[in-house]
Motif scaffolding. Structure first.
Motif, mmCIF file in Angstrom:
data_model
loop_
_atom_site.group_PDB
_atom_site.id
_atom_site.type_symbol
_atom_site.label_atom_id
_atom_site.label_comp_id
_atom_site.label_asym_id
_atom_site.label_seq_id
_atom_site.Cartn_x
_atom_site.Cartn_y
_atom_site.Cartn_z
ATOM 1 N N MET A 216 0.824 -1.205 0.000
ATOM 2 C CA MET A 216 0.000 0.000 0.000
ATOM 3 C C MET A 216 0.867 1.268 0.000
ATOM 4 O O MET A 216 1.933 1.272 0.601
ATOM 5 C CB MET A 216 -0.902 0.002 1.236
ATOM 6 N N LYS A 217 0.385 2.289 -0.667
ATOM 7 C CA LYS A 217 1.134 3.550 -0.713
ATOM 8 C C LYS A 217 1.231 4.155 0.690
ATOM 9 O O LYS A 217 0.308 4.066 1.486
ATOM 10 C CB LYS A 217 0.423 4.551 -1.627
ATOM 11 N N LYS A 218 2.382 4.777 0.937
ATOM 12 C CA LYS A 218 2.604 5.344 2.263
ATOM 13 C C LYS A 218 2.027 6.752 2.363
ATOM 14 O O LYS A 218 2.272 7.577 1.490
ATOM 15 C CB LYS A 218 4.115 5.408 2.475
ATOM 16 N N GLY A 219 1.249 7.022 3.407
ATOM 17 C CA GLY A 219 0.767 8.385 3.626
ATOM 18 C C GLY A 219 1.913 9.266 4.104
ATOM 19 O O GLY A 219 2.894 8.767 4.632
ATOM 20 N N ARG A 220 1.765 10.542 3.891
ATOM 21 C CA ARG A 220 2.778 11.501 4.356
ATOM 22 C C ARG A 220 2.064 12.710 4.938
ATOM 23 O O ARG A 220 1.078 13.182 4.367
ATOM 24 C CB ARG A 220 3.639 11.988 3.184
ATOM 25 N N PHE A 221 2.588 13.212 6.038
ATOM 26 C CA PHE A 221 1.956 14.366 6.686
ATOM 27 C C PHE A 221 3.005 15.469 6.850
ATOM 28 O O PHE A 221 3.975 15.307 7.583
ATOM 29 C CB PHE A 221 1.391 13.920 8.041
ATOM 30 N N ILE A 222 2.787 16.551 6.122
ATOM 31 C CA ILE A 222 3.742 17.669 6.136
ATOM 32 C C ILE A 222 3.028 18.917 6.668
ATOM 33 O O ILE A 222 1.895 19.195 6.271
ATOM 34 C CB ILE A 222 4.275 17.949 4.711
ATOM 35 N N VAL A 223 3.713 19.644 7.540
ATOM 36 C CA VAL A 223 3.095 20.830 8.147
ATOM 37 C C VAL A 223 3.931 22.067 7.838
ATOM 38 O O VAL A 223 5.160 22.034 7.934
ATOM 39 C CB VAL A 223 2.988 20.641 9.686
ATOM 40 N N LEU A 224 3.248 23.138 7.474
ATOM 41 C CA LEU A 224 3.918 24.441 7.334
ATOM 42 C C LEU A 224 3.569 25.283 8.546
ATOM 43 O O LEU A 224 2.392 25.408 8.897
ATOM 44 C CB LEU A 224 3.448 25.164 6.065
ATOM 45 N N GLU A 225 4.591 25.839 9.174
ATOM 46 C CA GLU A 225 4.388 26.656 10.356
ATOM 47 C C GLU A 225 5.042 28.015 10.176
ATOM 48 O O GLU A 225 5.924 28.178 9.329
ATOM 49 C CB GLU A 225 5.011 25.983 11.602
ATOM 50 N N GLY A 226 4.635 28.967 11.011
ATOM 51 C CA GLY A 226 5.273 30.284 10.978
ATOM 52 C C GLY A 226 4.356 31.348 11.541
ATOM 53 O O GLY A 226 3.150 31.136 11.644
ATOM 54 N N GLY A 227 4.941 32.476 11.888
ATOM 55 C CA GLY A 227 4.169 33.592 12.439
ATOM 56 C C GLY A 227 3.424 34.352 11.353
ATOM 57 O O GLY A 227 3.404 33.939 10.189
ATOM 58 N N GLU A 228 2.834 35.471 11.747
ATOM 59 C CA GLU A 228 2.041 36.267 10.800
ATOM 60 C C GLU A 228 2.951 36.836 9.702
ATOM 61 O O GLU A 228 4.039 37.318 9.981
ATOM 62 C CB GLU A 228 1.346 37.428 11.532
ATOM 63 N N GLY A 229 2.480 36.738 8.485
ATOM 64 C CA GLY A 229 3.211 37.323 7.349
ATOM 65 C C GLY A 229 4.478 36.583 6.961
ATOM 66 O O GLY A 229 5.317 37.102 6.227
ATOM 67 N N ALA A 230 4.606 35.339 7.420
ATOM 68 C CA ALA A 230 5.833 34.585 7.105
ATOM 69 C C ALA A 230 5.815 34.072 5.665
ATOM 70 O O ALA A 230 6.861 33.724 5.113
ATOM 71 C CB ALA A 230 5.996 33.422 8.081
ATOM 72 N N GLY A 231 4.630 34.000 5.068
ATOM 73 C CA GLY A 231 4.565 33.553 3.663
ATOM 74 C C GLY A 231 3.992 32.159 3.483
ATOM 75 O O GLY A 231 4.112 31.568 2.403
ATOM 76 N N LYS A 232 3.354 31.623 4.516
ATOM 77 C CA LYS A 232 2.778 30.271 4.393
ATOM 78 C C LYS A 232 1.738 30.219 3.290
ATOM 79 O O LYS A 232 1.721 29.297 2.489
ATOM 80 C CB LYS A 232 2.108 29.835 5.702
ATOM 81 N N GLY A 233 0.858 31.217 3.299
ATOM 82 C CA GLY A 233 -0.237 31.240 2.318
ATOM 83 C C GLY A 233 0.303 31.216 0.898
ATOM 84 O O GLY A 233 -0.142 30.420 0.068
ATOM 85 N N MET A 234 1.295 32.048 0.658
ATOM 86 C CA MET A 234 1.917 32.129 -0.667
ATOM 87 C C MET A 234 2.522 30.770 -1.056
ATOM 88 O O MET A 234 2.335 30.290 -2.175
ATOM 89 C CB MET A 234 3.021 33.203 -0.601
ATOM 90 N N CYS A 235 3.210 30.134 -0.114
ATOM 91 C CA CYS A 235 3.853 28.839 -0.409
ATOM 92 C C CYS A 235 2.804 27.763 -0.639
ATOM 93 O O CYS A 235 2.966 26.917 -1.528
ATOM 94 C CB CYS A 235 4.780 28.427 0.733
ATOM 95 N N ILE A 236 1.744 27.795 0.138
ATOM 96 C CA ILE A 236 0.721 26.764 -0.024
ATOM 97 C C ILE A 236 0.026 26.914 -1.382
ATOM 98 O O ILE A 236 -0.208 25.928 -2.077
ATOM 99 C CB ILE A 236 -0.231 26.766 1.187
#
Ligand code: TYD
Length: 215
Positions: A1-21
């Motif tokens: 079976m294919k392996k699941g993967r769980f990746i998290v993006l973290e950071g404070g306000e305005g760090a650029g998470k939204g842009m990267c996502i």
């Protein structure tokens, strides 16, 4: 079976998470096995808890209530969405997870004495699910807050309205989590978003994610 993967993006306000996502969605959605989600939220009930948590009408919310609600939203999110997805071999990318609670509710709110309460609740909430990798986007607080204001989505939530001191503590919390994670051999990556162009930041995050997806 294919392996699941769980990746998290973290950071404070305005760090650029939204842009990267947004960029990751654009580049990876074609694979068909990706799930993009966020905390607080990700499921209908957790999104309702999100509204309570972020609403500026709720400025009187106690730090303890806040901690309970973030953990409640996480329980719902993990059990309804993340866990079943991973069991089906999906690759889940979440905009924030448990380290945001440490940074905001323990460091930001200066409530280190709630650490044991947090550990117990969070362990129940996440039900054995731990990120395979965490990518921390780091930005100095004043630059991050200015970016958020400029992007037009500043001052939207209760957290955006917090003082600079609060955000300084949040950043310190994330950086401490990063140090501890590195010392214990966890798969954490830090991306300093002020020393690169936006395109370079997006490419760097994509490269890290692709590597994890290939493992
Ligand atoms: P959001 O507008 O999505 O912020 P961002 O775009 O910066 O991710 O709002 C989420 C807010 O919730 C954000 O200010 C951080 C806060 N938060 C906590 O305080 N604790 C948590 O455990 C989580 C997941 C988020």
């Amino acid at each position: 079976m294919k392996k699941g993967r769980f990746i998290v993006l973290e950071g404070g306000e305005g760090a650029g998470k939204g842009m990267c996502i947004d960029y990751l969605k654009e580049q990876l959605n074609g694979r068909g096995d990706m799930i993009f989600t966020r905390e607080p939220g990700g499921t209908p009930i957790a999104e309702k808890i999100r509204e309570l948590l972020l609403s500026k009408d709720n400025n009187g919310m106690l730090p303890l209530t806040e901690l309970f609600l973030f953990c409640g939203a996480r329980a719902q999110h993990v059990n309804e969405l993340i866990k079943p997805a991973l069991e089906n071999g999906k690759k889940v990318i979440s905009d924030r997870f448990e380290d945001s609670t440490i940074a905001y509710q323990l460091f930001g709110r200066c409530r280190g004495e709630l650490r044991d309460v947090f550990n117990s609740l969070n362990n129940i909430a996440k039900d054995g699910i731990n990120p395979d990798a965490v990518i921390l986007l780091d930005v100095p607080v004043l630059i991050g807050l200015a970016r958020k204001r400029k992007s037009g989505d500043g001052l939207c939530t209760r957290f955006d309205e917090e003082k600079v001191d609060f955000h300084d503590m949040v950043r310190a919390g994330f950086l401490e989590q990063y140090q501890l994670a590195k010392e214990s051999g966890k798969n954490w990556h830090i991306v300093e978003t002020t020393v690169m162009t936006e395109q370079e930041v997006k490419e760097k995050v994509l490269k890290i994610v692709k590597k994890i997806l290939e493992e």
